[in-house]
Scaffold this active site. Structure first.
Site, PDB file in Angstrom:
ATOM      1  N   HIS A  54       0.394  -6.545   9.078  1.00 26.03           N
ATOM      2  CA  HIS A  54       1.669  -6.143   8.026  1.00 26.03           C
ATOM      3  C   HIS A  54       1.105  -5.126   7.212  1.00 26.03           C
ATOM      4  O   HIS A  54       0.062  -4.335   7.436  1.00 26.03           O
ATOM      5  CB  HIS A  54       1.938  -7.387   6.959  1.00 26.03           C
ATOM      6  CG  HIS A  54       0.647  -7.945   6.292  1.00 26.03           C
ATOM      7  ND1 HIS A  54      -0.268  -8.283   6.714  1.00 26.03           N
ATOM      8  CD2 HIS A  54       0.601  -8.120   4.879  1.00 26.03           C
ATOM      9  CE1 HIS A  54      -1.347  -8.933   5.819  1.00 26.03           C
ATOM     10  NE2 HIS A  54      -0.512  -8.342   4.503  1.00 26.03           N
ATOM     11  N   HIS A  56       0.667  -4.554   3.567  1.00 24.26           N
ATOM     12  CA  HIS A  56       0.325  -4.328   2.409  1.00 24.26           C
ATOM     13  C   HIS A  56      -0.827  -3.409   2.365  1.00 24.26           C
ATOM     14  O   HIS A  56      -1.682  -2.931   3.481  1.00 24.26           O
ATOM     15  CB  HIS A  56      -0.152  -5.704   2.107  1.00 24.26           C
ATOM     16  CG  HIS A  56       0.755  -6.543   1.796  1.00 24.26           C
ATOM     17  ND1 HIS A  56       0.764  -8.017   1.711  1.00 24.26           N
ATOM     18  CD2 HIS A  56       2.181  -6.494   1.558  1.00 24.26           C
ATOM     19  CE1 HIS A  56       1.828  -8.545   1.183  1.00 24.26           C
ATOM     20  NE2 HIS A  56       2.778  -7.866   0.953  1.00 24.26           N
ATOM     21  N   ASP A  58      -3.925  -3.229   1.350  1.00 24.77           N
ATOM     22  CA  ASP A  58      -5.564  -3.550   1.810  1.00 24.77           C
ATOM     23  C   ASP A  58      -5.562  -3.680   3.451  1.00 24.77           C
ATOM     24  O   ASP A  58      -6.605  -3.528   3.569  1.00 24.77           O
ATOM     25  CB  ASP A  58      -5.924  -4.743   1.064  1.00 24.77           C
ATOM     26  CG  ASP A  58      -4.851  -5.870   1.336  1.00 24.77           C
ATOM     27  OD1 ASP A  58      -3.877  -5.856   1.324  1.00 24.77           O
ATOM     28  OD2 ASP A  58      -5.564  -7.337   1.514  1.00 24.77           O
ATOM     29  N   HIS A  59      -4.583  -3.608   4.019  1.00 27.02           N
ATOM     30  CA  HIS A  59      -4.431  -3.563   5.537  1.00 27.02           C
ATOM     31  C   HIS A  59      -4.077  -2.164   6.091  1.00 27.02           C
ATOM     32  O   HIS A  59      -4.530  -2.137   7.129  1.00 27.02           O
ATOM     33  CB  HIS A  59      -3.291  -4.519   5.915  1.00 27.02           C
ATOM     34  CG  HIS A  59      -3.733  -5.858   5.760  1.00 27.02           C
ATOM     35  ND1 HIS A  59      -4.143  -6.786   6.565  1.00 27.02           N
ATOM     36  CD2 HIS A  59      -3.748  -6.588   4.585  1.00 27.02           C
ATOM     37  CE1 HIS A  59      -4.229  -8.121   6.071  1.00 27.02           C
ATOM     38  NE2 HIS A  59      -3.787  -7.900   4.763  1.00 27.02           N
TER      39      HIS A  59
END
Length: 202
Positions: A54, A56, A58-59
């Protein structure tokens, strides 16, 4: 299939980003740690794809730097300015040496995917082994705008319905990797999510 957590030495908040080596070297999520590219290069000169669980922050914070450093494609469920191919629910994705089924698993994020093979699950944030809130089976937070505990519960049930009993390796977006009875971990996470209590009580 060799899996390297390229964000293992991160000193700031990031997801677990996984370099999966084999016939098709793939990075599962890019993380938010400076130096991700350097760690990837310690293990391989080539990267066939980045696949996202996904989007977000932090990804994906290091996504541009990874894509700029390797001549590689980006595959994701949702639109992204640099996406080369869309991954839909039920699609097959080669990661390392194995074929993975993409399972759309909203709740924590609308565009969330989990990737499941005969032996392994890359579960992103929908379900994790341990994350500070719970050990031995936890689930992604659902208390932020756009998130849904009800959708996450259905996503956990969907994973259990479609995941082979032979899966014994779990690489989640946070916490430690897990090797063993993955189904039990996910069933425990589901039971906890179904209580519909705040994950992080004030």
């Amino acid at each position: 299939m060799q899996v390297v957590t390229v964000t293992a030495d991160a000193e700031t908040f990031t997801c677990n980003a996984y370099l999966v080596l084999g016939d098709r070297p793939v990075l599962v999520d890019a993380g938010a740690m400076d130096g991700v590219v350097d760690v990837v290069r310690e293990h391989t000169d080539s990267l066939d794809a980045v696949v996202l669980t996904h989007q977000h922050g932090d990804h994906v914070e290091q996504l541009d730097s990874v894509l700029d450093s390797f001549d590689t494609e980006l595959a994701a469920y949702d639109d992204h300015p640099r996406r080369d191919s869309a991954i839909a629910d039920g699609d097959t994705v080669t990661i390392g040496d194995e074929e993975f089924e993409a399972i759309h698993t909203p709740g924590h994020a609308d565009d969330h995917l989990a990737f499941v093979s005969d032996s392994t699950i890359f579960s992103g944030d929908v379900v994790v082994h341990d994350d500070g809130a719970f050990d031995d089976g936890s689930f992604g937070r659902t208390d932020m705008p756009g998130q849904s505990r009800e959708e996450l519960i259905e996503s956990l049930r969907e994973i259990l319905d479609r995941m082979p009993d032979s899966v014994e390796h779990m690489y989640a977006g946070h916490g430690g990797e897990f090797h063993g009875d993955v189904r039990d971990v996910i069933e425990t996470a589901l039971e906890r999510a179904e209580k519909r209590e705040p994950k992080y009580p004030e």
